[in-house]
Design an enzyme around this catalytic site. Structure first.
Site, PDB file in Angstrom:
ATOM      1  N   LYS A   5       0.856  -1.158   0.031  1.00  0.00           N
ATOM      2  CA  LYS A   5       0.120   0.047  -0.023  1.00  0.00           C
ATOM      3  C   LYS A   5       0.888   1.474   0.196  1.00  0.00           C
ATOM      4  CE  LYS A   5      -3.838  -2.277   2.340  1.00  0.00           C
ATOM      5  NZ  LYS A   5      -4.615  -2.725   3.552  1.00  0.00           N
ATOM      6  N   GLN A  56      -4.769  -1.807   9.940  1.00  0.00           N
ATOM      7  CA  GLN A  56      -4.581  -3.180   9.070  1.00  0.00           C
ATOM      8  C   GLN A  56      -5.395  -4.320  10.227  1.00  0.00           C
ATOM      9  OE1 GLN A  56      -3.715  -3.548   6.054  1.00  0.00           O
ATOM     10  NE2 GLN A  56      -4.185  -5.787   6.057  1.00  0.00           N
ATOM     11  N   ASP A  99     -11.229   2.921   4.675  1.00  0.00           N
ATOM     12  CA  ASP A  99     -11.504   1.421   4.510  1.00  0.00           C
ATOM     13  C   ASP A  99     -13.151   1.495   4.273  1.00  0.00           C
ATOM     14  OD1 ASP A  99      -9.663  -0.508   4.297  1.00  0.00           O
ATOM     15  OD2 ASP A  99      -9.268  -0.362   6.647  1.00  0.00           O
TER      16      ASP A  99
HETATM   17  N1  GUN Z   1      -7.011  -6.860   6.261  1.00  0.00           N
HETATM   18  C1  GUN Z   1      -7.407  -7.740   5.000  1.00  0.00           C
HETATM   19  N2  GUN Z   1      -8.076  -6.773   4.196  1.00  0.00           N
HETATM   20  C2  GUN Z   1      -8.076  -5.606   4.710  1.00  0.00           C
HETATM   21  C3  GUN Z   1      -8.596  -4.473   4.253  1.00  0.00           C
HETATM   22  O1  GUN Z   1      -9.123  -3.942   3.238  1.00  0.00           O
HETATM   23  N3  GUN Z   1      -8.316  -3.229   5.373  1.00  0.00           N
HETATM   24  C4  GUN Z   1      -7.863  -3.645   6.531  1.00  0.00           C
HETATM   25  N4  GUN Z   1      -8.077  -2.492   7.236  1.00  0.00           N
HETATM   26  N5  GUN Z   1      -7.255  -4.616   6.704  1.00  0.00           N
HETATM   27  C5  GUN Z   1      -7.533  -5.735   6.018  1.00  0.00           C
END
Ligand code: GUN
Length: 306
Positions: A56, A100, A123
């Site tokens: 990311k 995350q 998110d």
């Molecule tokens: N863990 C797996 N996919 C995601 C996501 O799209 N966002 C976040 N914050 N954690 C994740």
């Protein structure tokens, strides 16, 4: 149709979307004298999460989004994590906040998601954003289902009335995916780990979204001839020999790719399918948050998708 034409190229779609977002992040820098800013919080040292966060941050850099990483020890308390988020909520120079997931067991994910300011919730997991999505008035849409919808809308000429079946009912993928497909006039079925005879449902699917987290669970027996299959799974299998993949293991999806490829009309690969689109959608949401938080209109680059 040749095999290559059957593979949905998530990397190509991600590049397309990032190419549309980049001028907007540059425009933001020009107008407001700083880049849009995403802050990612990573708690603990889950190896998969570390890779996701690293990717990311790398993509953000490429398209003039500033990214900050806050790395916290797995024994941090829930209150300490909340304190970090509260500071970011108030920081005018932070546009997007992403914690995350998964979090260590002693921290309530629900509580943490609730603390993030809905206007910085890139998110789309906060109940306010989740509710808006289900009311048909979305603001921030969870990145993985948004990325899946983006590819589907480009691959299918007319999605109206199609039978869409989702395997998996998580808040991250299954539920928001269902809402997006409903809003796109599909007939939607959600199946999950307690469903009896999943095959009965999937055999009727024109569109099949697989988000179960079980490596290669879905084989050709589950697939209707000519279906479009989106594989959300990312599973790392230990490799037995050391040739192609060293000892890092090989990535597979939740779908047996080679088998399903023969029956399906189109399918996303793993890697190179949903993963890059999830990141591109995160960048989209971050730039959108930056403009909205400056009380400026955000050009809808997802026109025709939503
Ligand atoms: N863990 C797996 N996919 C995601 C996501 O799209 N966002 C976040 N914050 N954690 C994740």
């Amino acid at each position: 149709m040749t095999i290559i034409n059957k593979i949905i190229d998530g990397k190509m779609y991600a590049q397309k979307l990032l190419g549309e977002i980049h001028p907007l992040s540059k425009g933001f820098l020009h107008n407001f004298n700083r880049k849009p800013c995403l802050t990612v919080i990573l708690v603990g040292d889950n190896p998969a999460s570390k890779i996701y966060v690293k990717n990311k941050i790398l993509v953000a850099k490429k398209i003039d989004i500033e990214s900050k990483e806050i790395l916290l020890s797995s024994d941090i308390t829930e209150d300490e994590l909340i304190d970090h988020i509260s500071i970011l909520n108030k920081d005018q120079n932070v546009d997007g906040i992403l914690v995350q997931l998964p979090l260590p067991k002693h921290i309530s994910e629900k509580k943490i998601i609730n603390i993030i300011s809905p206007s910085k919730d890139v998110d789309g997991f906060h109940p306010k954003n989740f509710g808006k999505l289900f009311m048909g008035d979305p603001k921030f849409i969870p990145c993985t289902p948004l990325g899946c919808l983006y590819m589907l809308k480009h691959e299918i000429e007319d999605i109206k009335g199609k039978n869409a079946v989702i395997i998996g009912r998580s808040n991250i993928v299954g539920k928001p995916m269902a809402s997006l497909l409903l809003s796109s006039d599909c007939s939607v079925t959600i199946t999950h780990s307690k469903s009896t005879n999943i095959e009965e449902h999937t055999k009727k699917a024109d569109i099949l979204i697989v988000a179960v987290g079980i490596p290669e669970m879905i084989d050709e027996k589950f697939i209707k001839q000519g279906a479009i299959v989106i594989d959300v799974g990312i599973n790392r299998l230990e490799s037995k020999n050391n040739d192609n993949f060293s000892n890092k293991g090989v990535l597979v999806g939740d779908v047996k790719f080679e088998k399903v490829l023969k029956i399906a009309k189109k399918i996303t690969p793993v890697p190179g399918g949903v993963g890059p689109m999830t990141i591109a959608c995160l960048m989209h949401n971050t730039v959108k948050a930056a403009y909205i938080n400056k009380k400026n209109d955000f050009i809808n680059v997802l026109e025709g998708i939503l």
